[in-house]
Design an enzyme around this catalytic site. Structure first.
Site, mmCIF file in Angstrom:
data_model
loop_
_atom_site.group_PDB
_atom_site.id
_atom_site.type_symbol
_atom_site.label_atom_id
_atom_site.label_comp_id
_atom_site.label_asym_id
_atom_site.label_seq_id
_atom_site.Cartn_x
_atom_site.Cartn_y
_atom_site.Cartn_z
ATOM 1 C CE LYS A 56 3.393 -3.213 -0.466
ATOM 2 N NZ LYS A 56 3.329 -2.321 -1.630
ATOM 3 C CE LYS A 64 10.297 -4.040 -0.826
ATOM 4 N NZ LYS A 64 10.260 -2.998 -1.499
ATOM 5 C CE LYS A 71 7.772 3.637 -4.555
ATOM 6 N NZ LYS A 71 6.454 3.607 -4.568
#
Ligand code: ATP
Ligand code: LTN
Length: 327
Positions: free
Chosen positions: A112, A194, A197
């Protein structure tokens, strides 16, 4: 005594079929034989920038999705993380027992933060300590999560063990429970990544609240390959992912699915899959709409969850504070 199950989802982005198959579906299934605590982890959401108005709205949206998916507020405790201050307090204490080196190994942080390690928040780095607090406050036995969260449950065990070895038995050691199928639903355009969202650009995910047109178009546009056979073959990530979604929404066995589509083309399969996903989501979306149309009822449910969660969490926090010598 029933086992305790704890899990949570961040109120950010649009929840998608991966969140359902990798998390919600199993939470609902475990309700009879477990004492469940399900959290809307808003403190985790602010580890990256959020718009305050949207965050507030998303907290209600995720609550609505939990209940619409079949979480029964009579059986399970459902609450908002920031409503129970023990989470933030225990996270701080656990921080002081967690070596930097352990945190530095977390792959989600590495993914991230990418090449912005100097500018992302300390909260993003420290995220697993808050997750450990969530889990340990409730004497959790099992944490049902998708594959991506396994490492965070493992560090929770390590932190708990470390604390226990210094102060004596305080925390139960939780174990991650990863579903056999649906644990890692992939992005529809880039099926090696993956479904996420926080990256829900058009056509990449199947949002649980999407319109039928949006669902159809995302499925029809999903990346596959130049082969023909419709088989569960993990070396062909695009078609494998679509088959896993089919398996998840229809609850049909892999053998049956393969035989149903033997000799058929990808186009036919995708059309069928789109209709199955739409049929699967229709009753869910109807229940969601009813909940969202009655905001005071939703607020009442969350207030009740807060009271029940607080009772358990405050007890554990008091024990920890006393052992550490605080207050
Ligand atoms: P983000 O992209 O913001 O990290 P996310 O889609 O990964 O979001 P989370 O809030 O991190 O969603 O996860 C909620 C739950 O859904 C977790 O238990 C997680 O393991 C599960 N989950 C998330 N994405 C997937 C996926 N693609 N397949 C299966 N399970 C998933
Ligand atoms: N980090 C998790 C959400 C989460 C969670 C938890 C899951 C926060 N606290 C406790 C299980 C148990 C995620 O991003 N999916």
């Amino acid at each position: 005594m029933k086992k305790r199950v704890f899990s949570g989802i961040q109120p950010s982005g649009n929840l998608h079929i991966g969140n359902y198959l990798g998390a919600l579906k199993n939470w609902v299934a475990s309700q009879q034989d477990a004492d469940n605590v399900f959290c809307i982890v808003d403190l985790h959401a602010i580890t990256v920038p959020q718009d305050p108005e949207i965050l507030k709205q998303k907290i209600r949206e995720v609550a609505g999705i939990y209940f619409a998916a079949g979480i029964d507020p009579k059986q399970s405790i459902v609450f908002v993380q920031s409503d129970v201050s023990a989470h933030a307090e225990l996270a701080w204490i656990l921080n002081c027992f967690t070596p930097m080196g352990w945190m530095g190994r977390m792959t989600q942080f590495k993914d991230k933060s990418g090449n912005q390690k100097e500018s992302v928040s300390v909260g993003l780095f420290d995220y697993p300590a808050l997750m450990a607090a969530d889990i340990l406050l409730y004497d959790t036995d099992e944490v049902p999560v998708g594959e991506d969260q396994k490492q965070h449950v493992e560090i929770t065990r390590d932190i708990a063990q470390r604390f226990n070895s210094i102060y004596g038995e305080t925390f139960k050691l939780p174990k991650p429970v990863i579903p056999k199928s649906g644990a890692r639903i992939m992005d529809l355009i880039e099926p090696t990544k993956k479904m996420s969202k926080s990256d829900d650009r058009e056509g990449r995910t199947l949002p649980l609240l999407a319109s039928t047109d949006q669902l159809r178009s995302a499925i029809m546009g999903a990346t596959t390959d130049s082969q023909k056979e419709i088989r569960f073959d993990a070396s062909r990530p695009g078609i494998y992912n679509l088959l896993e979604i089919y398996e998840g929404v229809t609850r049909t066995s892999r053998e049956e699915i393969e035989s149903k589509f033997s000799g058929k083309g990808y186009g036919d399969f995708k059309k069928d899959l789109a209709e199955e996903v739409i049929a699967f989501l229709a009753p869910f979306q109807k229940r969601y709409q009813e909940l969202i149309d009655n905001p005071s009822h939703l607020e009442d449910l969350l207030k009740e969850g807060k009271v029940r969660a607080e009772e358990l969490a405050n007890k554990k926090l008091a024990e920890v504070k006393s052992k550490v010598g605080l207050g």
